[in-house]
Design a protein around this motif. Sequence first.
Motif, short mmCIF file in Angstrom:
data_model
loop_
_atom_site.label_atom_id
_atom_site.label_comp_id
_atom_site.label_asym_id
_atom_site.label_seq_id
_atom_site.Cartn_x
_atom_site.Cartn_y
_atom_site.Cartn_z
N ALA A 1 0.81 -1.33 -0.03
CA ALA A 1 0.15 0.06 0.07
C ALA A 1 1.09 1.13 0.01
O ALA A 1 0.72 2.19 -0.84
CB ALA A 1 -0.98 -0.04 1.42
N ARG A 2 1.99 1.38 0.81
CA ARG A 2 2.74 2.33 0.96
C ARG A 2 3.57 2.55 -0.50
O ARG A 2 3.57 3.66 -1.02
CB ARG A 2 3.97 2.16 1.90
N GLU A 3 3.69 1.63 -1.33
CA GLU A 3 4.61 1.39 -2.62
C GLU A 3 3.50 1.91 -3.51
O GLU A 3 4.13 3.14 -4.39
CB GLU A 3 4.86 0.02 -3.01
N LEU A 4 2.35 1.79 -3.53
CA LEU A 4 1.36 2.22 -4.46
C LEU A 4 1.18 3.77 -4.13
O LEU A 4 1.20 4.56 -4.94
CB LEU A 4 -0.15 1.85 -4.13
N SER A 5 1.19 4.23 -2.79
CA SER A 5 0.82 5.56 -2.39
C SER A 5 2.00 6.52 -2.85
O SER A 5 1.94 7.81 -2.91
CB SER A 5 0.43 5.80 -1.00
N SER A 6 3.32 5.67 -3.16
CA SER A 6 4.40 6.80 -3.56
C SER A 6 4.21 6.96 -4.92
O SER A 6 5.12 8.02 -5.36
CB SER A 6 5.59 6.11 -3.19
N VAL B 1 -5.69 1.88 7.97
CA VAL B 1 -5.59 0.47 8.73
C VAL B 1 -6.69 0.34 9.49
O VAL B 1 -6.85 1.29 10.71
CB VAL B 1 -4.36 0.26 9.18
N ARG B 2 -7.85 -0.32 9.34
CA ARG B 2 -8.65 -0.72 10.24
C ARG B 2 -8.58 -1.94 10.87
O ARG B 2 -8.38 -2.88 10.38
CB ARG B 2 -10.09 -1.16 9.44
N PHE B 3 -8.38 -1.66 12.25
CA PHE B 3 -7.93 -2.88 13.08
C PHE B 3 -8.80 -3.30 14.20
O PHE B 3 -9.52 -2.70 14.63
CB PHE B 3 -6.39 -2.49 13.74
N ALA B 4 -8.66 -4.65 14.38
CA ALA B 4 -9.32 -5.43 15.55
C ALA B 4 -8.41 -5.65 16.57
O ALA B 4 -7.21 -6.00 16.13
CB ALA B 4 -10.10 -6.54 15.26
N GLY B 5 -8.77 -5.75 17.92
CA GLY B 5 -7.61 -6.22 18.67
C GLY B 5 -6.45 -5.21 18.77
O GLY B 5 -6.44 -4.19 18.16
N GLY B 6 -5.87 -5.24 19.82
CA GLY B 6 -4.45 -4.14 20.06
C GLY B 6 -5.22 -2.68 20.41
O GLY B 6 -6.56 -2.78 20.85
N ASN B 7 -4.57 -1.87 20.28
CA ASN B 7 -5.01 -0.37 20.38
C ASN B 7 -4.22 0.44 19.43
O ASN B 7 -3.28 0.09 19.05
CB ASN B 7 -4.81 -0.07 22.04
N LEU B 8 -4.46 1.77 19.48
CA LEU B 8 -3.94 2.57 18.56
C LEU B 8 -2.18 2.60 19.08
O LEU B 8 -1.43 2.53 17.89
CB LEU B 8 -4.26 4.04 18.88
N SER B 9 -1.87 2.66 20.21
CA SER B 9 -0.40 2.88 20.31
C SER B 9 0.35 1.55 19.84
O SER B 9 1.45 1.60 19.34
CB SER B 9 -0.01 3.30 21.93
N GLY C 1 3.88 1.82 12.48
CA GLY C 1 4.59 3.11 12.13
C GLY C 1 3.47 4.24 12.36
O GLY C 1 2.37 3.85 12.37
N SER C 2 3.63 5.36 12.43
CA SER C 2 2.67 6.45 12.90
C SER C 2 2.05 7.25 11.81
O SER C 2 1.25 7.93 11.85
CB SER C 2 3.38 7.49 13.98
N ASN C 3 2.77 6.84 10.58
CA ASN C 3 2.46 7.76 9.39
C ASN C 3 1.40 7.05 8.77
O ASN C 3 1.30 7.17 7.43
CB ASN C 3 3.72 7.89 8.49
N LEU C 4 0.54 6.31 9.13
CA LEU C 4 -0.79 5.81 8.62
C LEU C 4 -2.13 6.18 9.17
O LEU C 4 -1.97 6.62 10.55
CB LEU C 4 -0.75 4.23 8.56
N GLN C 5 -3.20 6.27 8.68
CA GLN C 5 -4.33 6.40 9.37
C GLN C 5 -4.74 5.32 10.23
O GLN C 5 -4.89 4.05 9.24
CB GLN C 5 -5.45 6.94 8.42
N TYR C 6 -5.22 5.37 11.44
CA TYR C 6 -5.62 4.13 12.00
C TYR C 6 -7.14 4.29 12.41
O TYR C 6 -7.53 5.22 13.04
CB TYR C 6 -4.92 3.66 13.08
#
Length: 199
Positions: free
Chosen positions: A44-49, A57-65, A72-77
């Motif tokens: 996805a990063r390659e495409l966006s370049s 990134v839509r995630f289940a489990g875990g948390n934002l941090s 990495g912190s340079n994506l939307q979560y």
Amino acid sequence: MNHLIIFTRYPEPGKTKTRLIPALGAEGAANLQRKLTEETVAKARELSSVFPVSVEVRFAGGNLSLMESWLGSNLQYREQDSGDLGDRMAGAFQTAFNSGIQRGIIIGIDCPGLNGEILRQALEKLEQNDLVLGPAEDGGYYLIGLRRLIPELFRGINWGTAEVREKTVAIAQNLHLAIDYLPLLPDIDRPEDLSLLSN
């Protein structure tokens, strides 16, 4: 504006890729989840370049941090919505279109053959079509692309079965949507699919 949404789960042993635990063990299944997610995010990063697309990134489990320290912190979560897979995908599309996105695609992380070129094709096909599907060999789909939320496509479907794509296409045809398709690709969901990883 183009938008790519990746559905994944934080790789916690015992809570991810559970259908593969008999073959890999809980730790091995979580490691595979981690690897497949990292490879998908890299594509996805390659495409966006090289192509105008934002990545979420839509995630289940875990948390934002945990997600940020992992990928990495340079994506939307965003956390996935509650409900079945259809509810969660519809919610993700709704949020994206409400924020002004014109073309959105959702992918999972289970399809090693999915690459930047196919993602780009999906977004280009959405210029002329209402719905773009990436058919998976198991009867589901590895990608769905829309230009607006069409909630009917996510209702009354028995997710995780071999009829998912057929049912989705039937709903789309009833709604007279213009549909286009991407190449047929295999998914990694069950122990017998693991041989795909060594290819």
